[in-house]
Design an enzyme around this catalytic site. Structure first.
Site, PDB file in Angstrom:
ATOM      1  N   ARG A  15      17.911 -59.524  28.270  1.00  0.00           N
ATOM      2  CA  ARG A  15      17.687 -60.973  28.398  1.00  0.00           C
ATOM      3  C   ARG A  15      17.127 -61.544  27.097  1.00  0.00           C
ATOM      4  NH1 ARG A  15      13.633 -64.554  27.551  1.00  0.00           N
ATOM      5  NH2 ARG A  15      12.165 -63.039  28.422  1.00  0.00           N
ATOM      6  N   ASP A  16      15.929 -61.141  26.740  1.00  0.00           N
ATOM      7  CA  ASP A  16      15.273 -61.736  25.585  1.00  0.00           C
ATOM      8  C   ASP A  16      15.957 -61.342  24.276  1.00  0.00           C
ATOM      9  OD1 ASP A  16      13.486 -63.177  24.106  1.00  0.00           O
ATOM     10  OD2 ASP A  16      11.782 -61.865  24.435  1.00  0.00           O
ATOM     11  N   HIS A 208       5.642 -60.530  20.712  1.00  0.00           N
ATOM     12  CA  HIS A 208       6.653 -60.572  19.657  1.00  0.00           C
ATOM     13  C   HIS A 208       6.085 -59.952  18.389  1.00  0.00           C
ATOM     14  CE1 HIS A 208       9.960 -63.472  21.095  1.00  0.00           C
ATOM     15  NE2 HIS A 208       9.288 -63.063  22.151  1.00  0.00           N
ATOM     16  N   CYS A 239      12.455 -66.146  20.569  1.00  0.00           N
ATOM     17  CA  CYS A 239      12.690 -67.317  21.408  1.00  0.00           C
ATOM     18  C   CYS A 239      13.538 -68.355  20.673  1.00  0.00           C
ATOM     19  CB  CYS A 239      11.353 -67.938  21.821  1.00  0.00           C
ATOM     20  SG  CYS A 239      11.522 -69.440  22.801  1.00  0.00           S
TER      21      CYS A 239
END
Length: 302
Positions: A15-16, A208, A239
């Site tokens: 996903r990320d 992160h 992001c």
């Protein structure tokens, strides 16, 4: 506090990691990579995100991915990230019962990320909890440690956010360092406050690695008592609605460290590195993990 002898890693690369890659990754390639992650022993995987394909085209196959893995591996814990009520409904209809719902701690990022105020997002969360009582919601607290738009985020602001979620009945909160701005002192101090005050909340961390402190900050978190850490294969990610965010904590790097200090993960390091290398070779993404040459000289517990 002593570190727990087992840490649960939640793999968020599908996903990320994938969401920030502009060129569409074929559904079959995604399945192949996720299969490799499962083969390595990972039990908790965030498969995809139910968002508008117009905003994040990479997630246009969310339904197909979710349906495939839920049917094939009913014993594993799969989840998806959702930004709104519509996303929850789509995920629910596919059979997902583990949902990550994201609300930023800061107003600026919440507006950029989901185009609404923090208050509006909490109102929607309350409706989701009422309409879908059988789902397990992890609240992703984006920009917990700092915002690319609003700057510093105070401990009091985070505490108020957590209290608001707690009062709604949320008992799992993921503290997200959305742009990799946190530092060990900040991690230590904030977790000291939250873990003492909210003893029945399961806190997770998602760090992160923008400033190369993902490993250290995650280590500080588990020393404080955190048992669940989110990481991304190869350190993929960043992001798309947070300027300057690049790369996550690398799953294979973190597993390697935990193996070396005798902390169990249940993950086979060599198998994980192999799938990370395949991912690097075939997907043109942003990575923060280190290339590790596997040889008989590398000894790991898993």
């Amino acid at each position: 506090m002593e570190i727990n002898n087992r840490i649960e890693i939640i793999e968020v690369g599908p996903r990320d990691g994938f969401q920030s890659i502009k060129e569409f990754i074929s559904t079959e390639e995604k399945k192949k990579i996720i299969e490799g992650i499962i083969e390595s022993g990972v039990k908790k995987i965030q498969l995809t995100s139910f968002v508008s394909p117009k905003h994040i085209p990479q997630m246009q196959d969310a339904e197909e991915i979710a349906k495939y893995f839920l049917n094939k591996y009913p014993e594993l814990e799969f989840s998806a990230l959702v930004p709104n009520y519509r996303g929850v409904k789509r995920a629910y209809e596919m059979g997902l019962r583990n949902i990550a719902y994201v609300i930023s701690v800061s107003e600026g990022h919440n507006k950029a990320n989901v185009n609404r105020s923090v208050d509006e997002s909490f109102v929607e969360l309350e409706k989701i909890l009422a309409d879908f009582p059988d789902i397990n919601i992890t609240l992703d607290a984006a920009t917990t440690f700092g915002c690319p738009f609003d700057g510093e985020v105070s401990y009091d602001k985070v505490d108020s956010y957590v209290k608001r979620a707690y009062d709604l009945g949320i008992r799992t909160i993921n503290l997200c360092d959305t742009i990799g701005i946190s530092n060990p002192k900040q991690i230590d101090e904030l977790l000291t406050i939250l873990l003492e005050k909210y003893k029945d909340i399961e806190f997770q961390v998602h760090i992160h690695d923008t400033r190369n402190m993902g490993m250290l900050n995650s280590y500080i978190a588990i020393k404080k008592g955190i048992k669940h850490v989110q990481a991304s294969l190869g350190g993929m990610g960043g992001c798309p609605f947070a300027p300057g965010a690049s790369g996550n904590l690398s799953t294979e790097d973190f597993v390697y460290m935990l193996d070396k200090i005798n902390i169990e993960t249940g993950i086979n390091f060599k198998k994980l590195v192999n799938i990370a290398k395949e991912c690097r070779d075939n997907i043109n993404g942003v990575y923060s993990g280190h290339q590790i040459n596997i040889s008989d000289k590398i000894s790991c517990n898993s």
